[in-house]
Design an enzyme around this catalytic site. Structure first.
Site, PDB file in Angstrom:
ATOM      1  CE  LYS A 100      -3.920  -2.295   2.295  1.00 12.08           C
ATOM      2  NZ  LYS A 100      -4.898  -2.207   3.426  1.00 12.08           N
ATOM      3  CG  PHE A 142     -13.237   1.230   7.184  1.00 11.39           C
ATOM      4  CD1 PHE A 142     -12.784   0.698   5.989  1.00 11.39           C
ATOM      5  CD2 PHE A 142     -13.835   0.374   8.099  1.00 11.39           C
ATOM      6  CE1 PHE A 142     -12.904  -0.653   5.706  1.00 11.39           C
ATOM      7  CE2 PHE A 142     -13.959  -0.992   7.830  1.00 11.39           C
ATOM      8  CZ  PHE A 142     -13.501  -1.502   6.627  1.00 11.39           C
ATOM      9  NE  ARG A 168      -5.393 -12.250   5.617  1.00 17.55           N
ATOM     10  CZ  ARG A 168      -6.110 -11.121   5.608  1.00 17.55           C
ATOM     11  NH1 ARG A 168      -6.339 -10.463   4.477  1.00 17.55           N
ATOM     12  NH2 ARG A 168      -6.596 -10.627   6.716  1.00 17.55           N
ATOM     13  NE  ARG A 216      -2.100  -5.561   7.215  1.00 18.55           N
ATOM     14  CZ  ARG A 216      -3.239  -6.154   6.887  1.00 18.55           C
ATOM     15  NH1 ARG A 216      -3.715  -7.152   7.615  1.00 18.55           N
ATOM     16  NH2 ARG A 216      -3.914  -5.739   5.835  1.00 18.55           N
ATOM     17  CG  ASN A 228      -3.590  -2.218   6.918  1.00 25.02           C
ATOM     18  OD1 ASN A 228      -3.457  -1.898   5.745  1.00 25.02           O
ATOM     19  ND2 ASN A 228      -4.580  -2.961   7.365  1.00 25.02           N
ATOM     20  CG  HIS A 266      -5.239  -6.475  -0.238  1.00 29.97           C
ATOM     21  ND1 HIS A 266      -6.448  -6.545   0.415  1.00 29.97           N
ATOM     22  CD2 HIS A 266      -5.281  -7.397  -1.234  1.00 29.97           C
ATOM     23  CE1 HIS A 266      -7.199  -7.477  -0.183  1.00 29.97           C
ATOM     24  NE2 HIS A 266      -6.513  -8.006  -1.186  1.00 29.97           N
ATOM     25  CB  THR A 280      -6.838  -5.870  10.026  1.00 32.80           C
ATOM     26  OG1 THR A 280      -7.295  -7.075   9.411  1.00 32.80           O
ATOM     27  CG2 THR A 280      -7.262  -4.675   9.195  1.00 32.80           C
TER      28      THR A 280
HETATM   29  N1  UDP Z   1      -9.725  -0.797   7.439  1.00 28.59           N
HETATM   30  C1  UDP Z   1      -9.771   0.422   8.056  1.00 28.59           C
HETATM   31  N2  UDP Z   1     -10.433   0.529   9.251  1.00 28.59           N
HETATM   32  C2  UDP Z   1     -11.008  -0.538   9.865  1.00 28.59           C
HETATM   33  C3  UDP Z   1     -10.948  -1.782   9.220  1.00 28.59           C
HETATM   34  C4  UDP Z   1     -10.303  -1.887   8.005  1.00 28.59           C
HETATM   35  O1  UDP Z   1      -9.247   1.398   7.541  1.00 28.59           O
HETATM   36  O2  UDP Z   1     -11.584  -0.382  10.939  1.00 28.59           O
HETATM   37  C5  UDP Z   1      -9.031  -0.903   6.147  1.00 28.59           C
HETATM   38  C6  UDP Z   1      -7.633  -1.489   6.320  1.00 28.59           C
HETATM   39  O3  UDP Z   1      -6.761  -0.832   5.407  1.00 28.59           O
HETATM   40  C7  UDP Z   1      -7.850  -2.936   5.889  1.00 28.59           C
HETATM   41  C8  UDP Z   1      -8.906  -2.773   4.786  1.00 28.59           C
HETATM   42  O4  UDP Z   1      -9.749  -1.753   5.266  1.00 28.59           O
HETATM   43  O5  UDP Z   1      -6.645  -3.515   5.456  1.00 28.59           O
HETATM   44  C9  UDP Z   1      -9.719  -4.012   4.495  1.00 28.59           C
HETATM   45  O6  UDP Z   1     -10.256  -4.511   5.702  1.00 28.59           O
HETATM   46  P1  UDP Z   1     -10.258  -6.066   6.022  1.00 28.59           P
HETATM   47  O7  UDP Z   1     -11.119  -6.258   7.222  1.00 28.59           O
HETATM   48  O8  UDP Z   1     -10.590  -6.834   4.776  1.00 28.59           O
HETATM   49  O9  UDP Z   1      -8.742  -6.348   6.491  1.00 28.59           O
HETATM   50  P2  UDP Z   1      -7.521  -7.092   5.807  1.00 28.59           P
HETATM   51  O10 UDP Z   1      -8.073  -8.257   5.014  1.00 28.59           O
HETATM   52  O11 UDP Z   1      -6.833  -6.086   4.935  1.00 28.59           O
HETATM   53  O12 UDP Z   1      -6.652  -7.535   6.962  1.00 28.59           O
END
Ligand code: UDP
Length: 135
Positions: free
Chosen positions: A11, A59, A87, A104, A114, A117, A93
């Protein structure tokens, strides 16, 4: 074990920190091959389409703003259990909750910025890889 492919995005925060190479090393040392890659400035339309599943979340706008704030590095990774392996390398996350030694935990600043992706399932990975790399 199954050979899978997964989509990874470094990112804008991590690209700006100049840690693409360090993150690539983690993929490679975990046995994941980079089989396609492109650096790209996403348009709002591309970012919104990619995160369409999160459209109703509070968000969403901030997430899209962040994803277009600078170039991203997009790659397809291939290897045994690639989806889960990536993952695990990424960590939780929220970087505050991410295990020590994960991407992360080491490179991300906040739950919004973070660093990476990664697809969360094989089916999602196929859709996400096609989104950026076609068939
Ligand atoms: N995100 C955010 N605030 C939150 C949760 C998620 O900004 O409270 C953003 C964050 O960048 C995250 C993305 O949305 O990586 C997608 O969320 P997801 O739950 O799919 O998490 P990931 O699969 O990326 O761990």
């Amino acid at each position: 074990m199954a050979i899978e492919r997964t989509l990874s995005i470094i990112k804008p925060d991590a690209v700006a920190k100049n840690v693409i190479g360090k993150i690539y090393t983690r993929f490679e040392e975990a046995g994941l091959k980079i089989v396609a890659a492109q650096m790209k400035q996403l348009t709002r339309e591309e970012a919104e389409g990619f995160y369409a599943a999160h459209k109703e979340r509070g968000f969403f706008k901030d997430l899209v703003d962040f994803m277009v704030s600078g170039p991203v590095m997009i790659q397809a990774l291939e290897g045994e259990n690639a989806v889960l392996k990536n993952r695990e390398l990424m960590g939780a996350t929220d970087p505050k909750k991410a295990e020590k030694g994960t991407i992360r935990a080491d490179f991300a600043d906040s739950i919004d910025a973070n660093a990476v992706h990664g697809s969360d399932a094989v089916e999602a990975a196929a859709v996400e890889i096609a989104y950026f790399f076609g068939k």
